[in-house]
Design a protein around this motif. Sequence first.
Motif, PDB file in Angstrom:
ATOM      1  N   THR A  76       0.796  -0.915   0.000  1.00  0.00           N
ATOM      2  CA  THR A  76       0.006  -0.175  -0.242  1.00  0.00           C
ATOM      3  C   THR A  76       1.290   1.159   0.033  1.00  0.00           C
ATOM      4  OG1 THR A  76      -0.165   0.118   1.915  1.00  0.00           O
ATOM      5  CG2 THR A  76      -1.771  -0.966   1.467  1.00  0.00           C
ATOM      6  N   VAL A  77       0.483   2.039  -0.203  1.00  0.00           N
ATOM      7  CA  VAL A  77       0.453   3.562  -0.415  1.00  0.00           C
ATOM      8  C   VAL A  77       1.815   3.877   0.763  1.00  0.00           C
ATOM      9  CG1 VAL A  77       0.620   6.127  -0.457  1.00  0.00           C
ATOM     10  CG2 VAL A  77      -0.420   4.453  -2.462  1.00  0.00           C
ATOM     11  N   GLY A  78       3.221   4.289   0.668  1.00  0.00           N
ATOM     12  CA  GLY A  78       3.391   5.084   2.293  1.00  0.00           C
ATOM     13  C   GLY A  78       4.642   3.773   2.492  1.00  0.00           C
ATOM     14  N   ASN A  79       4.429   2.689   2.532  1.00  0.00           N
ATOM     15  CA  ASN A  79       5.623   1.500   2.663  1.00  0.00           C
ATOM     16  C   ASN A  79       7.015   1.838   1.777  1.00  0.00           C
ATOM     17  OD1 ASN A  79       4.617  -0.406   4.523  1.00  0.00           O
ATOM     18  ND2 ASN A  79       3.056   0.429   3.115  1.00  0.00           N
ATOM     19  N   ILE A  85      13.308  -4.462   6.588  1.00  0.00           N
ATOM     20  CA  ILE A  85      12.092  -3.445   6.012  1.00  0.00           C
ATOM     21  C   ILE A  85      11.267  -4.620   6.219  1.00  0.00           C
ATOM     22  CG2 ILE A  85      11.472  -2.639   3.733  1.00  0.00           C
ATOM     23  CD1 ILE A  85      14.710  -1.442   4.007  1.00  0.00           C
ATOM     24  N   ALA A  86      10.574  -4.011   6.463  1.00  0.00           N
ATOM     25  CA  ALA A  86       9.085  -4.898   6.320  1.00  0.00           C
ATOM     26  C   ALA A  86       7.912  -3.870   5.634  1.00  0.00           C
ATOM     27  CB  ALA A  86       8.565  -5.554   7.997  1.00  0.00           C
ATOM     28  N   VAL A  87       6.719  -4.960   5.605  1.00  0.00           N
ATOM     29  CA  VAL A  87       5.465  -3.597   4.700  1.00  0.00           C
ATOM     30  C   VAL A  87       4.652  -3.720   5.916  1.00  0.00           C
ATOM     31  CG1 VAL A  87       6.596  -3.832   2.805  1.00  0.00           C
ATOM     32  CG2 VAL A  87       5.193  -5.283   3.459  1.00  0.00           C
ATOM     33  N   GLY A  88       3.734  -3.571   5.656  1.00  0.00           N
ATOM     34  CA  GLY A  88       1.997  -3.133   6.316  1.00  0.00           C
ATOM     35  C   GLY A  88       1.206  -2.559   5.860  1.00  0.00           C
ATOM     36  N   GLU A  89       0.316  -2.430   6.609  1.00  0.00           N
ATOM     37  CA  GLU A  89      -0.941  -1.912   6.942  1.00  0.00           C
ATOM     38  C   GLU A  89      -2.023  -1.326   8.275  1.00  0.00           C
ATOM     39  OE1 GLU A  89      -3.265   1.180   6.041  1.00  0.00           O
ATOM     40  OE2 GLU A  89      -1.832   0.243   4.152  1.00  0.00           O
ATOM     41  N   PRO A  90      -1.435   0.139   8.785  1.00  0.00           N
ATOM     42  CA  PRO A  90      -0.289   0.473   8.250  1.00  0.00           C
ATOM     43  C   PRO A  90       1.161   1.019   8.414  1.00  0.00           C
ATOM     44  CG  PRO A  90      -1.756   1.035   9.753  1.00  0.00           C
ATOM     45  CD  PRO A  90      -1.825  -0.065   9.788  1.00  0.00           C
ATOM     46  N   PRO A  91       1.641   1.006   6.987  1.00  0.00           N
ATOM     47  CA  PRO A  91       3.370   0.945   7.415  1.00  0.00           C
ATOM     48  C   PRO A  91       3.735   1.163   9.016  1.00  0.00           C
ATOM     49  CG  PRO A  91       2.952   2.785   5.860  1.00  0.00           C
ATOM     50  CD  PRO A  91       0.738   2.389   6.695  1.00  0.00           C
ATOM     51  N   PRO A  92       4.463  -0.309   9.296  1.00  0.00           N
ATOM     52  CA  PRO A  92       5.236  -0.125  10.512  1.00  0.00           C
ATOM     53  C   PRO A  92       6.340   0.833  11.101  1.00  0.00           C
ATOM     54  CG  PRO A  92       5.913  -1.877   9.128  1.00  0.00           C
ATOM     55  CD  PRO A  92       5.219  -1.099   8.210  1.00  0.00           C
ATOM     56  N   ARG A  93       6.582   0.717  11.397  1.00  0.00           N
ATOM     57  CA  ARG A  93       7.923   2.302  12.377  1.00  0.00           C
ATOM     58  C   ARG A  93       8.827   0.953  12.901  1.00  0.00           C
ATOM     59  NH1 ARG A  93       3.505   3.465  14.832  1.00  0.00           N
ATOM     60  NH2 ARG A  93       3.366   2.257  16.853  1.00  0.00           N
ATOM     61  N   HIS A 135      -7.045   2.797   1.509  1.00  0.00           N
ATOM     62  CA  HIS A 135      -8.861   2.667   1.369  1.00  0.00           C
ATOM     63  C   HIS A 135      -8.717   1.102   0.578  1.00  0.00           C
ATOM     64  CE1 HIS A 135      -9.638   3.480  -2.662  1.00  0.00           C
ATOM     65  NE2 HIS A 135      -8.770   4.831  -2.299  1.00  0.00           N
ATOM     66  N   SER A 136      -7.927   0.152  -0.801  1.00  0.00           N
ATOM     67  CA  SER A 136      -8.325  -1.109  -1.053  1.00  0.00           C
ATOM     68  C   SER A 136      -8.207  -1.731  -0.683  1.00  0.00           C
ATOM     69  CB  SER A 136      -7.759  -0.462  -2.082  1.00  0.00           C
ATOM     70  OG  SER A 136      -6.170   0.004  -2.274  1.00  0.00           O
ATOM     71  N   VAL A 137      -7.425  -1.723   0.987  1.00  0.00           N
ATOM     72  CA  VAL A 137      -7.126  -2.864   1.212  1.00  0.00           C
ATOM     73  C   VAL A 137      -7.294  -3.006   2.944  1.00  0.00           C
ATOM     74  CG1 VAL A 137      -5.445  -2.953  -0.074  1.00  0.00           C
ATOM     75  CG2 VAL A 137      -4.683  -2.428   1.734  1.00  0.00           C
ATOM     76  N   LEU A 138      -7.285  -3.568   2.913  1.00  0.00           N
ATOM     77  CA  LEU A 138      -8.206  -3.858   4.895  1.00  0.00           C
ATOM     78  C   LEU A 138      -6.437  -4.235   5.902  1.00  0.00           C
ATOM     79  CD1 LEU A 138     -10.393  -7.613   5.180  1.00  0.00           C
ATOM     80  CD2 LEU A 138     -10.640  -4.753   5.011  1.00  0.00           C
TER      81      LEU A 138
END
Length: 804
Positions: free
Chosen positions: A127-130, A242-250, A210-213
């Motif tokens: 998702t955007v921002g990762n 580096i990892a990804v998620g929704e929302p982007p992780p810290r 908004h398109s993903v959970l």
Amino acid sequence: MALLTEARFAKLLWSLKAYVGLWFVKSPEPFIAPLKDDVNFDCSLNLKADFIRWRHGRKYIQENRTMSSRSSNTNQLVIKLENESQLGDYQCVASFGASAIASVPAKLSLAEMKVFPHQPEKRYQVTVGNMVLISCPPPVSNPAAVIDYYHDDKKLSPPNVRILSTSNSLLLTNVTVQDSGVYTCSATNYITGQTLLSPFRVILTVLHNHSVLPSSPSFLSHLSDKLIIFFFLGSNIVIECIAVGEPPPRVSWYKVNDPQWFSNNRTELIPGGLHLKNIVPEDTGEYVCEMNNNISPTLTHKVLLHVQEAPVILKEPNKTQVEEQGDTELSCEISGNPIPTVTWTLNGEQLQNDTHVTTTSSKISIRKAQKKHAGIYQCFATNVLGTVYGSAMLEVIAKQITANINDPFEQDEGYLENNKNRSASNNHSHGHNHGKKDHQHKNKSKRKHKENEVMVPPTRPNVTRLSDRSVMVRWHVPPNNGLPISFFKIQYREVGNNETGKNKVSGSRWMTNNEDIPSHIRSYEVDKLETNRFYKFRIAAVYSNNDNKLSPNSNKFFLHQGMPTERSHLTPPTLFNAEALSPTTILIEWEYFSRMLTPVDGFYIYYRATNNAGDYIKATVEGDKTRSFIITHLMPDTWYDIKIQSFTIGAASDFSTIITRKTLVDPTSTTTEVASRNDLKTPTVNVLPVTSSSTVQMLIVFGLILGTLVIIFMVFVLICYLRQRSNNNRSNEDENTPDKNSDNIVTIHQVEPVTMNGYTNHNNKVLNGNIKSCTWNGYITPHTHINITSNPLATESKHEKLRR
């Protein structure tokens, strides 16, 4: 190398300062090169060496591949990289008198790049921002390939993108929909100039939030639970996480068992990882990164960092003195990670098997020291990051034993106190010594020194010019029942240009050849001399008791420049036969028309194993009458190249054509060894009469040759007889017929014996004042009266006329 008196040795030690005081201002450096490229290794020292040689692995390189500057202490090795056999470690070895010091080795490796490893296509959806890390598995390359990335076939370059230096991975921060697309990569070897496009592809899709959970943190590609990385002391490193998620992780970091690790100013959190600057050994440890976006579970990743350290010499060995037959120890304190491997050298050579020497990782112990143990010791410490060395001088003080043996020969500048290229200080004063002499103390297990154990020195050497830079030195040892000679050394010195030769050139001293000349050899080529200079030579014989004597000095020899006029009158011998007599001997035979040309003093014989590209071994045949020679001390079942040249006191002829012959197989050997290995000890040669089985074989060979010659001789006499009979018949038929060409008939009244291959036929018979003979292969054989007619069709060849 030079022989050192006590005063000169002390002066050398003073010049070496603390420890050794010699160091390389510039050592050869590692080199990566493609085939057909030129490679230059440089080497220079703080003091000017007597000479510098280069070593590839454990073998020394031929001198014509090096260049040196006489105005400085610099030497350069130039190599044309033709094949992979030239790869490996190169060292320069600098000699100072009898001692030598070796540089650190420099590795020559081949520049190349192989194809990319196969990798399946990968698809990432974020998702955007990762942050996204795209890694391109590089191909095997030397040096390491430079990786470039492409987005939809468009090359990406800074500052628009960021490449992490640790892994050469592409880092995309705060991605947007525009970052979606196909990512590929290429690799470039900047030395070979190769650029390869990888078939590996990453298809990245960036979605709106908004398109993903919502989802917990995860890695786009699988990572091991504990990643181990190695980095060397003083470098900078980025530990990636580096990892990804929704929302982007810290992300947060900590070091296991070290709560204060982040307080230093060398640690920085950056996008994509943890940046450590100028790392030190204390940075070794386990680092943990945690990725959290308030959605369970929290993601953790462990990285084990090993800091590697190049070898360091903490304490060099100390300069040491030890009495002959005494004990001593040298130590070398080192550090490094991984723990360095330590090797010891003496005068630039690795220590061989020696029952007197024991080595450990950091110490070397010498028991019952001998004079050969004196010189410069170096401890080399090596690990994956490099090589360093420490050095020290060991002086062996010879014990004195009084013996009633007078030395009638000149001992200019001291005795040879070096067995196998090692030197030690002498305990006698500079100059002539006609009284008592030092001898090595004998172990009680060996026979005691006796006053009647005479050491007979070599004779005064003779010198022949070979080229602008080299001479051949020849000597003899009178027959004697004295101590056997272990080996010879040749010494030479540049002298003044006056007739007495007493005025030495400034700074001139006796130089000693590096090679131990086997006791069978009586000739040796000395090269690397200066043209248009005066030299003197002498021979040092080292005996079985490790003592030595010097021959008288040679007459002053002037090495002139250019081809001597005398050489133009010298014709090379004709080497026409070589025959293996045994597994270790080859008989050679040659022709030389000594009565028709300038008389010569003898012949030089050169031979070497066919597959050996090194120097030829030399033997000398004195006198111009000899036409055969037996080469001994050869290896069984081995091909040898053989050539010969004649010489006078002033010059040597060109070489004969090379003839190749193989020695016989050794019937006593259970297995056939490959005798042409390059690491075999150089065989020696001795002028010996053929005895026992060799005599029988020679008699058989000569018998066969003689029988063949007799048969051919009889056939030839029969042909001559038939031709003469035919001529007589025609003469009888035409005796009443006038002969128009009777004025052109020539009768041979006298013929001198013809010399051929060292043999002369003295059996010519005189009949009525005429020699009635037929000439064949240098021999004159009697037969009936012969008239020679000047018929053009029967004209003698120029070669036949010359032989008559």
